[in-house]
Design a protein around this motif. Structure first.
Motif, mmCIF file in Angstrom:
data_model
loop_
_atom_site.group_PDB
_atom_site.id
_atom_site.type_symbol
_atom_site.label_atom_id
_atom_site.label_comp_id
_atom_site.label_asym_id
_atom_site.label_seq_id
_atom_site.Cartn_x
_atom_site.Cartn_y
_atom_site.Cartn_z
ATOM 1 N N PHE A 57 -22.502 2.820 -6.103
ATOM 2 C CA PHE A 57 -22.392 4.037 -6.902
ATOM 3 C C PHE A 57 -23.720 4.302 -7.602
ATOM 4 C CE2 PHE A 57 -17.753 5.112 -8.112
ATOM 5 C CZ PHE A 57 -17.321 4.867 -6.825
ATOM 6 N N THR A 58 -24.092 5.571 -7.630
ATOM 7 C CA THR A 58 -25.191 5.990 -8.494
ATOM 8 C C THR A 58 -24.596 7.031 -9.428
ATOM 9 O OG1 THR A 58 -25.855 7.643 -6.852
ATOM 10 C CG2 THR A 58 -27.059 5.570 -6.850
ATOM 11 N N PHE A 59 -24.911 6.895 -10.690
ATOM 12 C CA PHE A 59 -24.386 7.812 -11.688
ATOM 13 C C PHE A 59 -25.454 8.856 -11.969
ATOM 14 C CE2 PHE A 59 -22.072 3.885 -12.195
ATOM 15 C CZ PHE A 59 -20.770 4.338 -12.223
ATOM 16 N N ASN A 60 -25.098 10.113 -11.849
ATOM 17 C CA ASN A 60 -26.006 11.231 -11.998
ATOM 18 C C ASN A 60 -26.764 11.135 -13.322
ATOM 19 O OD1 ASN A 60 -26.974 13.904 -12.667
ATOM 20 N ND2 ASN A 60 -25.763 14.631 -10.937
ATOM 21 N N ASP A 61 -28.072 10.950 -13.239
ATOM 22 C CA ASP A 61 -28.907 10.766 -14.431
ATOM 23 C C ASP A 61 -28.832 11.925 -15.409
ATOM 24 O OD1 ASP A 61 -29.794 8.262 -13.751
ATOM 25 O OD2 ASP A 61 -31.577 8.992 -12.721
ATOM 26 N N THR A 62 -28.705 13.140 -14.920
ATOM 27 C CA THR A 62 -28.700 14.295 -15.822
ATOM 28 C C THR A 62 -27.425 14.345 -16.659
ATOM 29 O OG1 THR A 62 -27.744 15.755 -14.152
ATOM 30 C CG2 THR A 62 -30.144 15.678 -14.287
#
Length: 119
Positions: A57-62
């Motif tokens: 999973f990558t969590f949206n940085d914005t």
């Protein structure tokens, strides 16, 4: 099995596994999440979940600063079981997720019943 599910264009995973009463293990390491902007309640009330792999999973940085988009992601996870192990990709993700437990008062989970480890 979730290996053949294409999530590359998915933007919302809200309540995807909401109230998964009998789910004890879930491997979502094949999920692509960089386009996902909200995961509110994704694992909501998965009370007996013991093993959750979200290592890719990558969590949206914005949206990291907008906790409402991720609030209740682990709400009551592991509540009826002594321990839930969540596998994630990095120490950065680990710090951010642990911050959700203490900063988001909508979340009813703590490190008492959840262990977050890196892959």
């Amino acid at each position: 099995s979730f290996e053949n599910i294409d999530t590359s264009q998915v933007t919302s995973m809200d309540s995807m596994f909401n109230n998964c009463k009998s789910l004890t293990s879930l491997d979502l390491s094949s999920f692509y999440t960089s386009q996902v902007t909200t995961m509110d309640g994704m694992f909501y009330k998965c009370r007996i979940l013991q093993d959750l792999n979200i290592s890719n999973f990558t969590f949206n940085d914005t949206l990291r600063g907008t906790s409402s988009n991720y609030s209740r992601i682990f709400y009551m996870v592991g509540k009826n079981d002594p321990l839930t192990i969540i596998t994630i990709s990095s120490a950065t993700e680990q710090s951010w997720i642990l911050g959700l437990s203490s900063n988001d008062r909508k979340s009813v989970w703590t490190t008492d019943n959840v262990v977050i480890k890196t892959a």
